[in-house]
Design a protein around this motif. Structure first.
Motif, PDB file in Angstrom:
ATOM      1  N   GLU A 172       0.848  -1.184   0.000  1.00  0.00           N
ATOM      2  CA  GLU A 172       0.000   0.000   0.000  1.00  0.00           C
ATOM      3  C   GLU A 172       0.887   1.239   0.000  1.00  0.00           C
ATOM      4  O   GLU A 172       1.784   1.361   0.827  1.00  0.00           O
ATOM      5  CB  GLU A 172      -0.898   0.009   1.230  1.00  0.00           C
ATOM      6  CG  GLU A 172      -1.847   1.179   1.255  1.00  0.00           C
ATOM      7  CD  GLU A 172      -2.773   1.181   2.463  1.00  0.00           C
ATOM      8  OE1 GLU A 172      -2.954   2.275   3.035  1.00  0.00           O
ATOM      9  OE2 GLU A 172      -3.291   0.121   2.842  1.00  0.00           O
ATOM     10  N   VAL A 173       0.624   2.158  -0.932  1.00  0.00           N
ATOM     11  CA  VAL A 173       1.439   3.369  -1.043  1.00  0.00           C
ATOM     12  C   VAL A 173       0.615   4.646  -0.914  1.00  0.00           C
ATOM     13  O   VAL A 173       1.181   5.735  -0.801  1.00  0.00           O
ATOM     14  CB  VAL A 173       2.247   3.399  -2.363  1.00  0.00           C
ATOM     15  CG1 VAL A 173       3.294   2.287  -2.375  1.00  0.00           C
ATOM     16  CG2 VAL A 173       1.341   3.308  -3.584  1.00  0.00           C
ATOM     17  N   TYR A 174      -0.719   4.509  -0.922  1.00  0.00           N
ATOM     18  CA  TYR A 174      -1.576   5.688  -0.832  1.00  0.00           C
ATOM     19  C   TYR A 174      -2.959   5.251  -0.364  1.00  0.00           C
ATOM     20  O   TYR A 174      -3.441   4.186  -0.761  1.00  0.00           O
ATOM     21  CB  TYR A 174      -1.708   6.361  -2.205  1.00  0.00           C
ATOM     22  CG  TYR A 174      -2.633   7.554  -2.185  1.00  0.00           C
ATOM     23  CD1 TYR A 174      -2.153   8.827  -1.901  1.00  0.00           C
ATOM     24  CD2 TYR A 174      -3.997   7.397  -2.415  1.00  0.00           C
ATOM     25  CE1 TYR A 174      -3.012   9.909  -1.856  1.00  0.00           C
ATOM     26  CE2 TYR A 174      -4.855   8.483  -2.370  1.00  0.00           C
ATOM     27  CZ  TYR A 174      -4.359   9.734  -2.081  1.00  0.00           C
ATOM     28  OH  TYR A 174      -5.211  10.808  -2.023  1.00  0.00           O
ATOM     29  N   ARG A 175      -3.593   6.087   0.487  1.00  0.00           N
ATOM     30  CA  ARG A 175      -4.962   5.821   0.922  1.00  0.00           C
ATOM     31  C   ARG A 175      -5.622   7.127   1.318  1.00  0.00           C
ATOM     32  O   ARG A 175      -5.021   7.959   1.996  1.00  0.00           O
ATOM     33  CB  ARG A 175      -4.979   4.850   2.108  1.00  0.00           C
ATOM     34  CG  ARG A 175      -6.402   4.515   2.617  1.00  0.00           C
ATOM     35  CD  ARG A 175      -6.373   3.520   3.762  1.00  0.00           C
ATOM     36  NE  ARG A 175      -5.914   2.217   3.332  1.00  0.00           N
ATOM     37  CZ  ARG A 175      -6.713   1.229   2.918  1.00  0.00           C
ATOM     38  NH1 ARG A 175      -8.016   1.396   2.886  1.00  0.00           N
ATOM     39  NH2 ARG A 175      -6.194   0.080   2.546  1.00  0.00           N
ATOM     40  N   ASP A 176      -6.859   7.301   0.867  1.00  0.00           N
ATOM     41  CA  ASP A 176      -7.712   8.371   1.354  1.00  0.00           C
ATOM     42  C   ASP A 176      -9.129   7.817   1.437  1.00  0.00           C
ATOM     43  O   ASP A 176      -9.325   6.606   1.281  1.00  0.00           O
ATOM     44  CB  ASP A 176      -7.590   9.651   0.501  1.00  0.00           C
ATOM     45  CG  ASP A 176      -8.075   9.512  -0.932  1.00  0.00           C
ATOM     46  OD1 ASP A 176      -8.930   8.637  -1.213  1.00  0.00           O
ATOM     47  OD2 ASP A 176      -7.618  10.291  -1.790  1.00  0.00           O
ATOM     48  N   LYS A 177     -10.118   8.665   1.667  1.00  0.00           N
ATOM     49  CA  LYS A 177     -11.486   8.148   1.833  1.00  0.00           C
ATOM     50  C   LYS A 177     -12.094   7.648   0.526  1.00  0.00           C
ATOM     51  O   LYS A 177     -13.064   6.903   0.536  1.00  0.00           O
ATOM     52  CB  LYS A 177     -12.385   9.201   2.469  1.00  0.00           C
ATOM     53  CG  LYS A 177     -12.590  10.430   1.613  1.00  0.00           C
ATOM     54  CD  LYS A 177     -13.459  11.451   2.307  1.00  0.00           C
ATOM     55  CE  LYS A 177     -13.505  12.674   1.438  1.00  0.00           C
ATOM     56  NZ  LYS A 177     -14.612  13.362   1.213  1.00  0.00           N
ATOM     57  N   THR A 178     -11.515   8.010  -0.614  1.00  0.00           N
ATOM     58  CA  THR A 178     -12.051   7.630  -1.922  1.00  0.00           C
ATOM     59  C   THR A 178     -11.305   6.464  -2.553  1.00  0.00           C
ATOM     60  O   THR A 178     -11.912   5.635  -3.215  1.00  0.00           O
ATOM     61  CB  THR A 178     -11.994   8.834  -2.890  1.00  0.00           C
ATOM     62  OG1 THR A 178     -12.704   9.921  -2.299  1.00  0.00           O
ATOM     63  CG2 THR A 178     -12.595   8.507  -4.240  1.00  0.00           C
TER      64      THR A 178
END
Length: 122
Positions: free
Chosen positions: A103-109
Motif C-alpha cells: 500500500e502506497v496511498y490511501r484516502d477516503k475515496t
C-alpha cells in the motif's frame, strides 16, 4: 460517481504502468493518466476474451478476491491497484498482506497498491 482525484495526482508522479482499477473510474483514468493502461472501463462488457469469460467477469473475480486473483494479476502484469477502500480485495490485502503488494496511498475515496511482480512468491 466520486472520482479519485487525489490518488490520480499521486500516480502522476509515479512511473506509468498497468493499473487494475475500479470499473467506474476507467474513463476518468484514461483521460487523466494517458500514459497508464487501465484494466477496465465502460466499454469492457462488450469485449470478447479468449478464455470465454467477459473482461468484466475477470474484473469481478479480482476485485472480489476470488481464488486465483493473484495469478490473474501476474498474468496481466499489473503494476498498480487503484481501488476503493473497503472492497473485498482491499480487505483481503489488509488481512493477508503480500510481500509483493504494498500500500502506497490511501484516502477516503481510493487506495493504491504498488505491485512488484519480481518479488512475487510462486
Amino acid at each position: 460517481v466520486v472520482y479519485p482525484c487525489k490518488a490520480v495526482e499521486f500516480l502522476k508522479k509515479q512511473k506509468a504502468g498497468d493499473i487494475f482499477n475500479t470499473y467506474e473510474w476507467g474513463g476518468f483514468l484514461i483521460w487523466q493518466l494517458p500514459d497508464f493502461k487501465v484494466f477496465v472501463d465502460g466499454r469492457m462488457p462488450a469485449w470478447q476474451h479468449p478464455s470465454g469469460k467477459s473482461p468484466y467477469t475477470i474484473f469481478l473475480e479480482i476485485i472480489q478476491a476470488k481464488s486465483g486473483w493473484e495469478r490473474t494479476i501476474q498474468n496481466y502484469k499489473i503494476n498498480w491497484l487503484l481501488i476503493a477502500p473497503g472492497t473485498f480485495l482491499d480487505l483481503e490485502l489488509q488481512k493477508n498482506p503480500k510481500n509483493w503488494i504494498n500500500e502506497v496511498y490511501r484516502d477516503k475515496t481510493a487506495v493504491i497498491y504498488k505491485i512488484s511482480l519480481s518479488s512475487m512468491v510462486q
